[in-house]
Design an enzyme around this catalytic site. Structure first.
Site, PDB file in Angstrom:
ATOM      1  N   HIS A   1       1.576   2.235 -10.102  1.00  0.00           N
ATOM      2  CA  HIS A   1       0.519   2.642  -9.172  1.00  0.00           C
ATOM      3  C   HIS A   1      -0.796   2.004  -9.621  1.00  0.00           C
ATOM      4  CE1 HIS A   1       2.551   6.318  -7.348  1.00  0.00           C
ATOM      5  NE2 HIS A   1       3.251   6.219  -8.465  1.00  0.00           N
TER       6      HIS A   1
ATOM      7  N   HIS B   1       7.855   1.386 -10.510  1.00  0.00           N
ATOM      8  CA  HIS B   1       6.669   1.026  -9.740  1.00  0.00           C
ATOM      9  C   HIS B   1       5.419   1.382 -10.528  1.00  0.00           C
ATOM     10  CE1 HIS B   1       8.088   5.024  -8.525  1.00  0.00           C
ATOM     11  NE2 HIS B   1       6.824   5.371  -8.377  1.00  0.00           N
TER      12      HIS B   1
ATOM     13  N   ASN C   1       4.821   6.639 -13.473  1.00  0.00           N
ATOM     14  CA  ASN C   1       5.537   7.899 -13.665  1.00  0.00           C
ATOM     15  C   ASN C   1       6.970   7.585 -14.061  1.00  0.00           C
ATOM     16  OD1 ASN C   1       3.338   9.585 -12.931  1.00  0.00           O
ATOM     17  ND2 ASN C   1       3.741   9.179 -10.771  1.00  0.00           N
TER      18      ASN C   1
ATOM     19  N   ARG D   1       0.840  -1.202   0.000  1.00  0.00           N
ATOM     20  CA  ARG D   1       0.000   0.000   0.000  1.00  0.00           C
ATOM     21  C   ARG D   1       0.876   1.253   0.000  1.00  0.00           C
ATOM     22  NH1 ARG D   1      -4.947  -1.831   0.151  1.00  0.00           N
ATOM     23  NH2 ARG D   1      -5.288  -3.808   1.234  1.00  0.00           N
ATOM     24  N   ASP D   2       0.443   2.235  -0.829  1.00  0.00           N
ATOM     25  CA  ASP D   2       1.159   3.509  -0.856  1.00  0.00           C
ATOM     26  C   ASP D   2       1.020   4.186   0.507  1.00  0.00           C
ATOM     27  OD1 ASP D   2       2.108   5.561  -3.394  1.00  0.00           O
ATOM     28  OD2 ASP D   2       1.677   6.474  -1.444  1.00  0.00           O
ATOM     29  N   ILE D   3       2.110   4.764   0.981  1.00  0.00           N
ATOM     30  CA  ILE D   3       2.139   5.384   2.307  1.00  0.00           C
ATOM     31  C   ILE D   3       1.309   6.671   2.344  1.00  0.00           C
ATOM     32  CG2 ILE D   3       4.169   6.889   2.055  1.00  0.00           C
ATOM     33  CD1 ILE D   3       5.194   5.658   4.699  1.00  0.00           C
TER      34      ILE D   3
END
Ligand code: AMP
Ligand code: ZN
Length: 114
Positions: free
Chosen positions: A102, A100, A87, A29-31
């Site tokens: 997303h 990465h 990105n 999970r993204d922080i």
């Protein structure tokens, strides 16, 4: 790479909320989530960005997408829809120099991105 944050997460040297792992890929999970579902899906081996994907990583791109598809289902956003973002470089705002993907979902999103 010892100094790379996502390499350190893959090596379990830095904690993360891991939602999937296999021999090639780890997802967590993204922080700083930008949507109700915001996961990061990365190769365990260091690849700086899409620009560095080459013959040494024949499986990586396809595996990232297939894991994303499965995680979207697991997170309950497969039917409502989701966005996959990679990105790449300065203009895209890539902050972490480890490839990465997303996975964002759980809310309606606008287009084009800012
Ligand atoms: P990008 O701008 O595409 O490089 O995205 C980097 C993402 O990594 C951002 O969404 C950050 O919130 C996320 N991030 C940074 N540090 C961590 C961490 N320790 N654990 C999980 N996600 C992180
Ligand atoms: Zn790395």
């Amino acid at each position: 790479m010892a100094e790379c944050l996502f390499c350190r997460i893959a090596a379990k040297e830095i904690p993360a909320q891991v939602v999937y792992e296999d021999e090639l890929i780890i997802a967590f999970r993204d922080i700083n989530p930008q949507a109700p579902v915001h996961l990061l899906i990365i190769p365990k081996g260091h690849v700086a960005s899409v620009r560095e994907i080459d013959e040494a990583h024949p499986l990586v791109a396809g595996r990232l997408l297939r894991v994303a598809r499965d995680l979207a289902k697991q997170e309950g956003v497969a039917e409502s829809g989701y966005r996959l973002v990679v990105n790449t470089g300065q203009d895209a705002g890539q902050a972490i120099a480890h490839l990465h993907l997303h996975l964002l979902g759980g809310r309606a999103m606008g287009w084009p991105p800012g």
